[in-house]
Design a protein around this motif. Structure first.
Motif, PDB file in Angstrom:
ATOM      1  N   VAL A  72      11.157  76.508  80.488  1.00  0.00           N
ATOM      2  CA  VAL A  72      10.847  75.245  81.171  1.00  0.00           C
ATOM      3  C   VAL A  72      11.325  74.061  80.334  1.00  0.00           C
ATOM      4  N   ALA A  73      11.110  74.129  79.017  1.00  0.00           N
ATOM      5  CA  ALA A  73      11.532  73.042  78.135  1.00  0.00           C
ATOM      6  C   ALA A  73      13.044  72.853  78.185  1.00  0.00           C
ATOM      7  N   ILE A  79      13.879  71.141  81.530  1.00  0.00           N
ATOM      8  CA  ILE A  79      13.473  69.730  81.513  1.00  0.00           C
ATOM      9  C   ILE A  79      14.394  68.908  80.615  1.00  0.00           C
ATOM     10  N   THR A 125      16.756  66.070  82.207  1.00  0.00           N
ATOM     11  CA  THR A 125      16.496  64.695  81.770  1.00  0.00           C
ATOM     12  C   THR A 125      17.748  64.060  81.188  1.00  0.00           C
ATOM     13  N   ALA A 180       4.461  76.540  81.749  1.00  0.00           N
ATOM     14  CA  ALA A 180       5.109  75.392  82.380  1.00  0.00           C
ATOM     15  C   ALA A 180       4.504  74.082  81.895  1.00  0.00           C
ATOM     16  N   ILE A 231       6.753  71.200  79.619  1.00  0.00           N
ATOM     17  CA  ILE A 231       7.125  69.845  80.038  1.00  0.00           C
ATOM     18  C   ILE A 231       7.164  68.883  78.856  1.00  0.00           C
ATOM     19  N   ILE A 283      10.516  67.126  77.198  1.00  0.00           N
ATOM     20  CA  ILE A 283      10.672  65.671  77.070  1.00  0.00           C
ATOM     21  C   ILE A 283      10.973  65.311  75.617  1.00  0.00           C
ATOM     22  N   TYR A 329      10.750  62.570  87.117  1.00  0.00           N
ATOM     23  CA  TYR A 329       9.361  62.980  87.327  1.00  0.00           C
ATOM     24  C   TYR A 329       9.223  64.095  88.370  1.00  0.00           C
ATOM     25  N   TRP A 389      10.953  66.603  88.683  1.00  0.00           N
ATOM     26  CA  TRP A 389      11.191  67.895  88.054  1.00  0.00           C
ATOM     27  C   TRP A 389       9.954  68.410  87.314  1.00  0.00           C
ATOM     28  N   PHE A 390       9.041  67.514  86.967  1.00  0.00           N
ATOM     29  CA  PHE A 390       7.806  67.967  86.325  1.00  0.00           C
ATOM     30  C   PHE A 390       6.990  68.787  87.320  1.00  0.00           C
ATOM     31  N   ALA A 421       8.644  72.062  87.691  1.00  0.00           N
ATOM     32  CA  ALA A 421       8.371  72.940  86.547  1.00  0.00           C
ATOM     33  C   ALA A 421       7.043  73.654  86.726  1.00  0.00           C
TER      34      ALA A 421
END
Length: 414
Positions: free
Chosen positions: A32-33, A36, A40, A351, A355, A359, A377, A379-380, A383
């Motif tokens: 997930v990281a 993200i 981003t 998840a 996040i 970020i 946002y 996508w959060f 996730a």
């Protein structure tokens, strides 16, 4: 079994195997990281590039003739097919304010103050090519004069840097030399134009078409020898007139122009606006972001395999517990719910932790490359949904396997 009771049992199982649960969740966190972080960065890069391009948007229509199907920016593979007659005729198209021809003068070098630097070509155009605020010093050249305009990169090729009022010698590829005066220095954000690409950093020397540009051809319309240009910039009266100008320019070129008779058979006219260029850049950046994000999704697949593996181990370890639960009245759906909840909780925790980690990774990368972050946002929420989905998919078979366990065999299991 009530949902709250199943939730409590699942949480107890996760807590009883802290290290195993942490390592399992770590796979989802990394996946997930990664997603993200890349999304981003992609969103931020897109916003930054489109912001710069959008801020410089002009009511211009760029015209050139290049090989059919060839990719590239304005002027890519262009051939000199637009005669002086075409330039004059395009000025009469409805909504057109001016037409700026552009050509290339092949050179070998530029000399000044006893120094000589290699320069393959200089750009021949008209004074209206430059905006009013384009100059950090000096002015645009005049047609018919031996004057040049330099961008900062070209001025800095010499030591000390060239300034307004100094003379330079252009050594043409033909062997001739022309001495000219530097009359203008462009600021850092000018001097490239759409034809030279975004953020042009190459040294550019601009000269007037008269007397420097010598590429000529016999006009099919008049039979006279005329200058012929590879690219044109048609400036509309305002932004509202751009669509009308674009249509009028294409209609003239395809039906009545010298260029229509001079263009090679396998070439086609390209008529694009700044918005067309922005749309192409947007599409390219979206494709790049999706590709990189797709690679990051592989981490999520690996994480889901980890959850499935751990849940299968958990079913084997708790076989006797399953038998006891079934012997006291637990239904298949209760066992299914119990193990499925445990898998979903692992995916959800991964998840939620991924996040902020993502970020943080995007922030560190943005600081390193000097990019202002724009957080996606939406996508959060994606996730979190992906974490739950991964838990469901990864835990479905182990949960079903546990639910189908025969209670007699389970009680005998050692």
């Amino acid at each position: 079994m009530e949902f709250a009771e199943s939730l409590r049992f699942s949480w107890r199982s996760i807590k009883s195997h802290k290290l195993r649960s942490t390592l399992t969740t770590l796979g989802i966190v990394i996946g997930v990281a990664a997603v993200i972080t890349f999304v981003t960065l992609g969103t931020s890069l897109r916003a930054d590039v489109l912001g710069q391009v959008g801020a410089d948007r002009t009511p211009n229509v760029y015209v050139w003739a290049g090989p059919e199907g060839q990719e590239g920016g304005p002027g890519a593979g262009s051939q000199p097919v637009f005669t002086t007659s075409d330039v004059d005729a395009l000025r009469n198209v409805s909504g057109v304010e001016s037409v700026i021809p552009r050509g290339v003068v092949p050179t070998a070098a530029v000399s000044a103050g006893g120094e000589t630097v290699a320069q393959r070509q200089v750009v021949a155009t008209s004074p209206s090519y430059f905006d009013d605020g384009a100059f950090v010093e000096g002015r645009a050249f005049r047609q018919g004069s031996r004057e040049v305009v330099l961008n900062q990169q070209a001025a800095n090729l010499f030591d000390p840097a060239l300034g307004v009022g100094q003379n330079v010698t252009l050594r043409l590829a033909s062997g001739d030399s022309i001495e000219a005066e530097v009359v203008g220095l462009l600021n850092g954000s000018s001097g490239g134009g759409a034809f030279e690409g975004l953020g042009s950093s190459q040294p550019l020397v601009f000269v007037p078409t008269d007397p420097f540009y010598r590429t000529t051809i016999e006009s099919p319309t008049t039979g006279e020898s005329q200058r012929v240009y590879p690219t044109l910039t048609v400036v509309a009266e305002d932004f509202e007139a751009v669509p009308r100008v674009k249509t009028g320019v294409r209609s003239y070129l395809e039906n009545r122009s010298d260029a229509a008779r001079l263009v090679p058979d396998d070439y086609a006219f390209s008529v694009e606006t700044d918005q067309d260029l922005v749309d192409r850049i947007k599409e390219l950046l979206t494709t790049l972001t999706n590709f990189i994000t797709g690679i990051a999704v592989i981490s999520l697949v690996v994480g889901s395999i980890g959850i499935a593996n751990i849940m299968l181990v958990s079913v084997t370890e708790r076989t006797k517990e399953i038998g006891i639960m079934k012997s006291v009245g637990a239904q298949n759906r209760d066992i299914l719910q119990l193990f499925l909840l445990e898998a979903v909780m692992l995916g959800l925790f991964g998840a939620l932790l991924g996040i902020p980690v993502g970020i943080g990774g995007a922030y560190a990368a943005g600081e390193y490359i000097g990019l202002s972050l724009v957080l996606p946002y939406e996508w959060f929420a994606v996730a979190v949904a992906v974490g739950i989905l991964v838990g469901v998919v990864a835990g479905l078979y182990p949960a079903w396997s546990a639910a189908k366990t025969d209670p007699i065999d389970a009680l005998r299991y050692e």
